[in-house]
Every structure is written in structure tokens, then in C-alpha cells.
Design a protein around this motif. Structure first.
Motif, PDB file in Angstrom:
ATOM      1  N   ASP A  86       0.829  -1.206   0.000  1.00 61.43           N
ATOM      2  CA  ASP A  86       0.000   0.000   0.000  1.00 61.43           C
ATOM      3  C   ASP A  86       0.864   1.258   0.000  1.00 61.43           C
ATOM      4  O   ASP A  86       0.483   2.289  -0.567  1.00 61.43           O
ATOM      5  CB  ASP A  86      -0.915   0.027   1.222  1.00 61.43           C
ATOM      6  CG  ASP A  86      -2.032  -1.012   1.144  1.00 61.43           C
ATOM      7  OD1 ASP A  86      -2.372  -1.427   0.030  1.00 61.43           O
ATOM      8  OD2 ASP A  86      -2.540  -1.410   2.211  1.00 61.43           O
ATOM      9  N   SER A 211      -4.329   6.896  -6.472  1.00 65.30           N
ATOM     10  CA  SER A 211      -4.511   7.170  -5.042  1.00 65.30           C
ATOM     11  C   SER A 211      -3.331   7.920  -4.455  1.00 65.30           C
ATOM     12  O   SER A 211      -3.449   8.549  -3.400  1.00 65.30           O
ATOM     13  CB  SER A 211      -4.726   5.867  -4.265  1.00 65.30           C
ATOM     14  OG  SER A 211      -3.521   5.127  -4.158  1.00 65.30           O
ATOM     15  N   ARG A 241      -5.830   9.436  -0.719  1.00 69.57           N
ATOM     16  CA  ARG A 241      -5.836   9.372   0.731  1.00 69.57           C
ATOM     17  C   ARG A 241      -4.700   8.474   1.195  1.00 69.57           C
ATOM     18  O   ARG A 241      -4.465   7.415   0.634  1.00 69.57           O
ATOM     19  CB  ARG A 241      -7.181   8.825   1.233  1.00 69.57           C
ATOM     20  CG  ARG A 241      -7.323   8.782   2.733  1.00 69.57           C
ATOM     21  CD  ARG A 241      -8.613   8.081   3.143  1.00 69.57           C
ATOM     22  NE  ARG A 241      -9.807   8.787   2.655  1.00 69.57           N
ATOM     23  CZ  ARG A 241     -10.753   8.216   1.941  1.00 69.57           C
ATOM     24  NH1 ARG A 241     -10.658   6.938   1.602  1.00 69.57           N
ATOM     25  NH2 ARG A 241     -11.811   8.905   1.547  1.00 69.57           N
ATOM     26  N   GLY A 243      -3.289   5.774   3.471  1.00 73.44           N
ATOM     27  CA  GLY A 243      -3.821   4.712   4.310  1.00 73.44           C
ATOM     28  C   GLY A 243      -2.906   4.380   5.470  1.00 73.44           C
ATOM     29  O   GLY A 243      -1.684   4.475   5.363  1.00 73.44           O
ATOM     30  N   LYS A 244      -3.485   4.000   6.603  1.00 74.38           N
ATOM     31  CA  LYS A 244      -2.729   3.600   7.790  1.00 74.38           C
ATOM     32  C   LYS A 244      -3.291   2.279   8.301  1.00 74.38           C
ATOM     33  O   LYS A 244      -4.460   1.954   8.084  1.00 74.38           O
ATOM     34  CB  LYS A 244      -2.837   4.665   8.888  1.00 74.38           C
ATOM     35  CG  LYS A 244      -2.448   6.067   8.461  1.00 74.38           C
ATOM     36  CD  LYS A 244      -2.519   7.041   9.625  1.00 74.38           C
ATOM     37  CE  LYS A 244      -3.930   7.202  10.184  1.00 74.38           C
ATOM     38  NZ  LYS A 244      -4.856   7.818   9.228  1.00 74.38           N
ATOM     39  N   ASP A 247      -6.484   2.367  10.172  1.00 72.95           N
ATOM     40  CA  ASP A 247      -7.733   2.538   9.426  1.00 72.95           C
ATOM     41  C   ASP A 247      -8.576   1.265   9.430  1.00 72.95           C
ATOM     42  O   ASP A 247      -9.799   1.328   9.300  1.00 72.95           O
ATOM     43  CB  ASP A 247      -7.441   2.926   7.973  1.00 72.95           C
ATOM     44  CG  ASP A 247      -6.920   4.346   7.841  1.00 72.95           C
ATOM     45  OD1 ASP A 247      -7.095   5.133   8.796  1.00 72.95           O
ATOM     46  OD2 ASP A 247      -6.323   4.668   6.803  1.00 72.95           O
ATOM     47  N   TYR A 253     -14.151   1.477   8.534  1.00 73.69           N
ATOM     48  CA  TYR A 253     -13.795   0.189   7.925  1.00 73.69           C
ATOM     49  C   TYR A 253     -13.754  -1.000   8.884  1.00 73.69           C
ATOM     50  O   TYR A 253     -13.374  -2.100   8.478  1.00 73.69           O
ATOM     51  CB  TYR A 253     -12.426   0.308   7.223  1.00 73.69           C
ATOM     52  CG  TYR A 253     -12.442   1.276   6.077  1.00 73.69           C
ATOM     53  CD1 TYR A 253     -13.277   1.062   4.973  1.00 73.69           C
ATOM     54  CD2 TYR A 253     -11.646   2.423   6.094  1.00 73.69           C
ATOM     55  CE1 TYR A 253     -13.307   1.961   3.926  1.00 73.69           C
ATOM     56  CE2 TYR A 253     -11.679   3.331   5.047  1.00 73.69           C
ATOM     57  CZ  TYR A 253     -12.503   3.088   3.958  1.00 73.69           C
ATOM     58  OH  TYR A 253     -12.540   3.980   2.926  1.00 73.69           O
ATOM     59  N   GLU A 375      -6.160   2.347  -0.743  1.00 71.39           N
ATOM     60  CA  GLU A 375      -5.091   2.781   0.167  1.00 71.39           C
ATOM     61  C   GLU A 375      -4.834   1.790   1.300  1.00 71.39           C
ATOM     62  O   GLU A 375      -3.765   1.822   1.926  1.00 71.39           O
ATOM     63  CB  GLU A 375      -5.395   4.169   0.734  1.00 71.39           C
ATOM     64  CG  GLU A 375      -6.619   4.249   1.630  1.00 71.39           C
ATOM     65  CD  GLU A 375      -7.881   4.593   0.866  1.00 71.39           C
ATOM     66  OE1 GLU A 375      -8.875   4.978   1.522  1.00 71.39           O
ATOM     67  OE2 GLU A 375      -7.884   4.458  -0.380  1.00 71.39           O
ATOM     68  N   ILE A 376      -5.781   0.880   1.597  1.00 74.85           N
ATOM     69  CA  ILE A 376      -5.544  -0.139   2.627  1.00 74.85           C
ATOM     70  C   ILE A 376      -5.914  -1.541   2.122  1.00 74.85           C
ATOM     71  O   ILE A 376      -6.087  -2.461   2.913  1.00 74.85           O
ATOM     72  CB  ILE A 376      -6.324   0.154   3.933  1.00 74.85           C
ATOM     73  CG1 ILE A 376      -7.822   0.293   3.663  1.00 74.85           C
ATOM     74  CG2 ILE A 376      -5.773   1.391   4.633  1.00 74.85           C
ATOM     75  CD1 ILE A 376      -8.660   0.336   4.945  1.00 74.85           C
TER      76      ILE A 376
END
Length: 447
Positions: A86, A211, A241, A243-244, A247, A253, A375-376
Motif C-alpha cells: 500500500d 490514489s 488518501r 492509508g494507515k 484505518d 472500515y 489505500e488499505i
């Protein structure tokens, strides 16, 4: 998103369409090859473990560690590989994991100590984990929505084929030749090298590029490689965005995380336990042909995966996910509750369970890459993989203890309870993603 850009997409020429189809065939082939290799690596060690144990003078501790080493590697590699995919892109991780396969496979020719085998199998487990968490997202981001489930499901067929091929190769070499066990383990090197070469030059995912704000690159690759117009235009719906990992547990999510990880755990835990000890489980019910029954379980499992792959883009995901789990619960409950059941009833229930369970297990390789946003998508798939491996390991480890201390019936009732939990969770949360773009599938859990 710019509607002007979408309208400016020219109609594909026949030559362009043929090029895109060739690329999709190539991408599918290298992903199928990677999953075949995963199955082969996991299966081949079982055919020579007794030889290795004698040759390297294993203690019980070392034998347990080496059998568990690949699983440990998957636990580590899947979430980390997904997070890196990611952050830095699908393409580099897609090459790195196959490079690890090549190195790990080749090192098996030179093993002389138990710790060396443990480290090598650990590295290969990490590579398998990365393959899960990067390969499926990459496939979902290039595959046309109308056939995404089918193409991703084919990788599960390849895994079963790889596992069975490893058993056949290992059995043939150990019973008809005196070839060294290192050569048998190292036989995976040939396929790993071929796949590494075949992956050179594959493009980065256009959705991942968009992204990250690299819109021009994303558009160029989308026009060059994506087969359907809707998928090309859908790339521009991607959010820019960052992503972490956290998230996954955010209000937005957490449902996707709960569904993908627990559905997968509830699906694989009973199957891994029962399939691993098929012979002893069946014999405990008075079925003397336990080995034949175990072969039947594997054959029907493969048939279940193939049928699901054929149907998944026709009838949809939910109908192949929810009802079969309730049926599997009923089958295991019958075995657990009917103390005097005739042997043929028990065998039919086990065979039916194997067929249906493998079918909805196929969805565990499809849903994660669809319900998480770009992103995730990698780390979400990786996390679900890690949770599922915990279940598989726990089931395999605990089943012999449960059979001995609680008996076969109580053990089957516990497996039935876990299957019912998966059915109820899927009934609540499993979305229908057939034919939808990835933007549409990812938004389903976010409200």
C-alpha cells in the motif's frame, strides 16, 4: 474525478483490445503460478519430513518449529507485505516476494542444520504471506469487474493443484528413487525462477498510482492495460488518501475488517483440522478406509473450488457464501449429535462438508481485495490472511488434543459452532459485489 477525462477516452482498436487481453492472460498466469508455488512449497515438506528428521537428528522441538516455520512466516509476511504494498506500490513487492522464493528455494539445496531449514522455511513463509497480500489486490485492480471473481478464484484452484502436485512429486521421488531430500525440497526453485522472469516488466496498478496523486501515469496505464471502459473511468473515482494500519479498525472500515478476517478464520479452521487428520478422524468413527476417505475429502474440496469459480460471477458472492455455511453447520452437527450414526452417513457428511467448505473458502480470496479501498487494500488483505493462519494453526494443533480428551463428537460440535459463527457473521455482513467496480465494492462498508 474529471468527467472531461472520462469522455476523452478513445474507443479501443482491435489491436489494442488484443494487447490488453494478452496482458490480462499474462498477469493471471503469473498470479496462478505464484499460488501454485505457494501450495507446492507448503505441501512438499510433508513428503520428506521423516527423512529430514532422521538425517538432521531432529529433537521434538525442532520438528515442531520446522513444521510451523512457514505458518509463522505467513503470519509475519502477510500484514507487513500488505502495508508495504500500500505504501510503495504493488509492483516492487510483487517482484520482491518472488525473489525471496528463488533465494529460499535455492538455499534448500545446502541445508545441513535444523536451524538453517527453519530460517529458510520462515523466509519462504514470509514470501507466501506477501504473495497473498499483494497478488490478490493487484489482480482485483486489473481484472474487469464482470470477471474479477472468476480470475481471482482461479488462484485458489492453483493452490490446491500445487499442494496435490507436491504430494505426487514427493511420493514418486521418495518411493521410486534415492534422490536426496534437499533436491526434493529444492525442486520449487525451477518454477520460482520462471515466475520471477515472467514478472519482469509488469506495470504498476493504475488505481494505486491515482490514489498517490500520480494521475497522468495512472491514466496512461489504465488506457493501456484495463480492458473495460467502466474500469478505466472508475480509476478516476479513487480518493487520494494516505492509508494507515489503524484505518482497519476505524469507524469507517471496522466492519470490513471484522467480516474478512473472521469469515476466513471460521472457514479454514475446521477444514484444516479435519483435512490434516482425515485418516484418524474417520477411523475414530469406525471407517477403516480412512486414507481413502481423506483422498476423497481432498478431491471433493478441489471440485468445490472449481464449481465456485465457475459460478461466482454468474450467481454472485452472497449465495455462495452464506447458505453453504449453514449447511456445513448442519452436517457437522449431525455427526456430533448422532452418536450411533451408520458409517456411511458420517462419511457422506464429511465429504459434503469438504465440498461445500472449500467452495465458500474460495470467497476468502476474493472478498478482501474487493471490500477494502485501494489505500488499505494490501494491509487489509494481509491482516485477514494473518488471522486466518492463526485459526488454521490453532485448529491443526488443538484437534488431536480435543479428540483425545473430549472425544470425536464433542470435537465435531465445537467445529459446528465455529462454522455457525461464520455463517451468522456472513449473513450479517457479507456484501454482494458481483459486477461492481472497486469503488462501489469498497464503499459498501464505509457508511
Amino acid at each position: 474525478m474529471s468527467s472531461t477525462r472520462s469522455k476523452s477516452i478513445p474507443a479501443d482498436s482491435p489491436e489494442s483490445t488484443r494487447r490488453k487481453r494478452r496482458f490480462l492472460v499474462r498477469l493471471t498466469a503469473v498470479l496462478i503460478g505464484g499460488m501454485f508455488l505457494d501450495g507446492y512449497i507448503l505441501g512438499i515438506v510433508g513428503t520428506v519430513i521423516s527423512r529430514i528428521s532422521t538425517d538432521l537428528s531432529f529433537t521434538p522441538l525442532w520438528e515442531g518449529l520446522i513444521v510451523a516455520s512457514t505458518l509463522i512466516g505467513i503470519l509475519v509476511g502477510s500484514p507487513i507485505g500488505g502495508w508495504l504494498g500500500d505504501k510503495f506500490g504493488r509492483k516492487p513487492l510483487f517482484m520482491i516476494d518472488m525473489g525471496l522464493f528463488v533465494v529460499g528455494s535455492a538455499l534448500q539445496f545446502f541445508i545441513d542444520e535444523p536451524w538453517q531449514l527453519f530460517v529458510v522455511r520462515l523466509v519462504m513463509g514470509i514470501a507466501i504471506g506477501i504473495e497473498y497480500s499483494v497478488g490478490w489486490p493487484m489482480m482485483s485492480e486489473f481484472a474487469p469487474a464482470r470477471m474479477r471473481g472468476r480470475l481471482m478464484g482461479l488462484t485458489l484452484v492453483a493452490f490446491y493443484a500445487g499442494f496435490m502436485t507436491a504430494f505426487l512429486v514427493g511420493y514418486a521421488l521418495t518411493t521410486t528413487t534415492s534422490v536426496d531430500w534437499r533436491v526434493i525440497l529444492g525442486s520449487s526453485t525451477i518454477l520460482a525462477v520462471i515466475l520471477f522472469i515472467a514478472r519482469i516488466g509488469l506495470p504498476e496498478s493504475p488505481r494505486w498510482l491515482w490514489s498517490k496523486g500520480r494521475h497522468d501515469e495512472a491514466q496512461a496505464l489504465a488506457h493501456r492495460y484495463l480492458l473495460d471502459f467502466d474500469d478505466m473511468s472508475d480509476v478516476e473515482h479513487e480518493h487520494q488518501r494516505k492509508g494507515k494500519f489503524s484505518d482497519l479498525f476505524s469507524q469507517r472500515y471496522w466492519r470490513a475488517t471484522l467480516f474478512t478476517s473472521m469469515f476466513w478464520l471460521c472457514a479454514v479452521t475446521p477444514y484444516f483440522a479435519i483435512a490434516t487428520f482425515a485418516e484418524s478422524v474417520l477411523e475414530s468413527y469406525g471407517l477403516s478406509q480412512g486414507l481413502a476417505g481423506g483422498v476423497g475429502l481432498s478431491a471433493l474440496a478441489t471440485a468445490g473450488v472449481i464449481l465456485t469459480v465457475i459460478l461466482v460471477d454468474r450467481v454472485g458472492r452472497r449465495v455462495l457464501t452464506v447458505p453453504p455455511q449453514y449447511v456445513c453447520f448442519a452436517l457437522l452437527a449431525i455427526i456430533g449429535l448422532w452418536a450411533g450414526a451408520p458409517a456411511w452417513v458420517v462419511l457422506v457428511c464429511f465429504l459434503a462438508f469438504s465440498f461445500l467448505n472449500a467452495g465458500y473458502n474460495t470467497l476468502t480470496g476474493i472478498y478482501p481485495a474487493e471490500v477494502f479501498p485501494t489505500e488499505i487494500r494490501g494491509v487489509g488483505t494481509g491482516f485477514a490472511t494473518a488471522v486466518s493462519r492463526i485459526g488454521a494453526g490453532a485448529g491443526t494443533f488443538l484437534l488431536p488434543y480435543s479428540m483425545e480428551n473430549f472425544g470425536a463428537q464433542a470435537t465435531m460440535l465445537m467445529a459446528a459452532g465455529l462454522t455457525l459463527l461464520g455463517a451468522m457473521l456472513s449473513h450479517w455482513l457479507a456484501p454482494e459485489t458481483k459486477g461492481k467496480t472497486l469503488t462501489e465494492t469498497a464503499v459498501g462498508f464505509s457508511h
